[in-house]
Design a protein around this motif. Structure first.
Motif, short mmCIF file in Angstrom:
data_model
loop_
_atom_site.label_atom_id
_atom_site.label_comp_id
_atom_site.label_asym_id
_atom_site.label_seq_id
_atom_site.Cartn_x
_atom_site.Cartn_y
_atom_site.Cartn_z
N ARG A 1 0.84 -1.20 0.00
CA ARG A 1 0.00 0.00 0.00
C ARG A 1 0.88 1.26 0.00
O ARG A 1 2.05 1.23 0.35
CB ARG A 1 -0.92 0.00 1.21
CG ARG A 1 -0.20 0.17 2.54
CD ARG A 1 -1.21 0.17 3.69
NE ARG A 1 -0.54 0.32 4.98
CZ ARG A 1 -0.18 1.48 5.50
NH1 ARG A 1 -0.41 2.60 4.83
NH2 ARG A 1 0.40 1.54 6.67
N SER A 2 0.26 2.38 -0.40
CA SER A 2 1.01 3.64 -0.43
C SER A 2 1.27 4.11 1.00
O SER A 2 0.41 3.95 1.88
CB SER A 2 0.23 4.71 -1.20
OG SER A 2 -0.98 5.00 -0.53
N PRO A 3 2.44 4.66 1.27
CA PRO A 3 2.76 5.11 2.62
C PRO A 3 1.94 6.31 3.03
O PRO A 3 1.60 7.17 2.21
CB PRO A 3 4.25 5.46 2.54
CG PRO A 3 4.48 5.78 1.10
CD PRO A 3 3.55 4.88 0.33
N VAL A 4 1.64 6.39 4.31
CA VAL A 4 0.89 7.51 4.87
C VAL A 4 1.86 8.30 5.76
O VAL A 4 2.40 7.76 6.73
CB VAL A 4 -0.31 7.03 5.71
CG1 VAL A 4 -1.06 8.23 6.30
CG2 VAL A 4 -1.24 6.17 4.85
N ILE B 1 4.73 14.35 -1.40
CA ILE B 1 4.26 13.04 -0.95
C ILE B 1 3.15 12.54 -1.86
O ILE B 1 3.14 11.39 -2.31
CB ILE B 1 3.78 13.11 0.51
CG1 ILE B 1 4.96 13.37 1.46
CG2 ILE B 1 3.06 11.81 0.90
CD1 ILE B 1 4.52 13.77 2.86
N THR B 2 2.20 13.43 -2.14
CA THR B 2 1.07 13.07 -3.01
C THR B 2 1.55 12.72 -4.41
O THR B 2 1.13 11.71 -5.00
CB THR B 2 0.06 14.23 -3.06
OG1 THR B 2 -0.38 14.53 -1.74
CG2 THR B 2 -1.13 13.87 -3.92
N GLN B 3 2.44 13.54 -4.95
CA GLN B 3 2.98 13.29 -6.29
C GLN B 3 3.84 12.03 -6.34
O GLN B 3 3.97 11.40 -7.39
CB GLN B 3 3.78 14.51 -6.76
CG GLN B 3 2.91 15.74 -6.99
CD GLN B 3 3.69 17.05 -6.96
OE1 GLN B 3 4.93 17.05 -6.91
NE2 GLN B 3 2.98 18.16 -6.95
N GLY B 4 4.41 11.66 -5.19
CA GLY B 4 5.21 10.44 -5.12
C GLY B 4 4.39 9.19 -4.89
O GLY B 4 4.94 8.09 -4.79
N GLY B 5 3.06 9.33 -4.79
CA GLY B 5 2.19 8.18 -4.64
C GLY B 5 1.80 7.87 -3.22
O GLY B 5 1.16 6.85 -2.95
N GLY B 6 2.16 8.76 -2.28
CA GLY B 6 1.80 8.55 -0.89
C GLY B 6 0.57 9.33 -0.49
O GLY B 6 -0.02 10.06 -1.29
N THR B 7 0.19 9.17 0.78
CA THR B 7 -0.92 9.92 1.36
C THR B 7 -0.35 10.92 2.34
O THR B 7 0.40 10.56 3.26
CB THR B 7 -1.90 8.98 2.08
OG1 THR B 7 -2.44 8.06 1.14
CG2 THR B 7 -3.03 9.77 2.73
#
Length: 394
Positions: A4-7, A31-37
């Motif tokens: 899962r994407s990291p938070v 973080i968002t652009q890198g696929g995280g939350t």
């Protein structure tokens, strides 16, 4: 590494308009652009709209109250957030939030990253202990080598935990030639300055340690040698009303009324740098970083800073700008005269060197990528790689 994407949860006192808060918004976007939350817990503030636009979610939480009981309550609140949101890592950017986050992260067994943004002097043992929380992260980010030296010497932070990641300026905003003539003209009209005038710009809140008093004294000396054709704009909010009144009185005493503008907060710094002939930061105390001089250099504008703190990193003396001793009006007047009387060819050379230096070391994208790299070290994720692919495609 999880599927899962990291938070990532950032914690700070409030979403104001300072460098700390801007950095939090920039990292949330990365973080968002890198696929995280991206989550941010703080009081709301003026940057809340930008934070949401960056794709992050804000959790309102009072992380500013300094009592030990409040810190313990906030630690329990953060534990609840960590559990309910599946937070993988917490990043603290200020001391009180860091204390609450440290307790919560230890209880929940997740990593804490800290960033040391300010100088945070400690003349008493209790103050040093209070500051020390920012040196307790499993990774400790210093925003300049000047800050990193203090962390090594005063707080014994080992190289294995220490990362130097300077703050940055947005290359998309601070590029010469991209600022429209309309924006520059509008600013010139607001400041009541003719576009052909040579503008000495000091963008900083009006408070004694930033050095406006030294600059005004230097302008008094400059007027005796270069009386015509220049105007100084003091662009910053009036944080200290008594100091502001004393400063205005000194301007009158030195006969500088026609040369000095008190402009208040500037909301278009790229246009301000395009309009300026020189940007000045005569701080009396060492600056932990000094973003305004980086922004000016990125715009190819000559800069003058003081020979202390991180300005000795962001300015290459004699190559990308000038440095003078702190609290030395005569030296500052000499430096201003030198810049104002330098021929266009030499200024073009300086602008080229200054912009290249800023782009190589101090862009927002570089700061974002390096910070995501720290998260990847701890979580085994690929946030930085994904972010850099995203940035390349934009």
């Amino acid at each position: 590494m999880t599927d899962r994407s990291p938070v990532i949860l950032q914690v700070l006192p409030a979403l104001g308009t300072g460098g700390l808060e801007r950095g939090a918004v920039e990292i949330a976007a990365a973080i968002t652009q890198g696929g995280g939350t991206a989550l941010v817990a703080s009081r709301p503030g003026r940057l809340l709209v930008q934070l949401r636009h960056a794709g992050a979610r804000h959790i309102e939480l009072d992380l500013k109250t300094k009592s030990p009981f409040a810190v313990l309550r906030r630690a329990r609140d953060l534990q609840a957030i960590i559990r309910s949101e599946g937070v993988d890592l917490v990043h603290a950017r200020s001391r009180i939030p860091a204390w609450a986050a440290w307790i919560a992260c230890r209880r929940e067994n997740i990593p804490l990253v800290t960033t040391w943004h300010g100088v945070h002097e400690a003349k008493w043992r209790a103050k040093k202990f209070y500051n020390s929380i920012l040196a307790r992260g499993v990774r400790v980010i210093a925003i300049s080598e000047f800050i990193a030296r203090r962390l090594r010497s005063e707080y014994a932070v080992p190289e294995s935990r220490l990362r130097v990641i300077p703050r940055g300026a947005d290359l998309r905003e601070f590029t010469p030639g991209t600022v429209s003539g309309e924006r520059v003209q509008k600013l010139a009209e607001i400041w009541r300055v003719p576009v052909e005038a040579r503008i000495i710009l000091m963008p900083a809140r009006l408070t004694a340690w930033k050095g406006q008093g030294v600059l005004v004294e230097a302008l008094g000396l400059l007027r005796l040698r270069v009386d015509a054709g220049w105007i100084c704009v003091l662009a910053g909010p009036e944080n200290d009303r008594k100091f502001s009144r004393r400063l205005q009185q000194r301007v009158r005493e030195l006969g500088l009324e026609e040369h000095v503008r008190f402009a208040g907060t500037c909301t278009d710094m790229p246009a301000a740098c395009e309009l300026a002939s020189v940007v000045v930061a005569p701080s009396l105390r060492p600056e932990p970083f000094g973003r305004t001089l980086v922004e000016a250099q990125m715009m190819g504008c000559p800069v003058i800073g003081t020979a202390q703190g991180a300005m000795m990193e962001t300015i290459l003396p004699g190559v990308t700008g000038l440095v003078v001793p702190p609290d030395d009006p005569q030296a500052l007047a000499d430096a201003l005269k030198r810049i104002l009387e330098t021929d266009d060819g030499a200024l073009d050379w300086l602008a080229e060197k200054a912009r290249a230096h800023a782009i190589a070391n101090y862009t927002t994208t570089l700061m974002q990528a390096r910070t995501l790299g720290v998260y990847d070290e701890l979580l085994g994720t690929r946030l930085r790689e994904t972010f850099e692919e995203y940035s390349h495609d934009q």
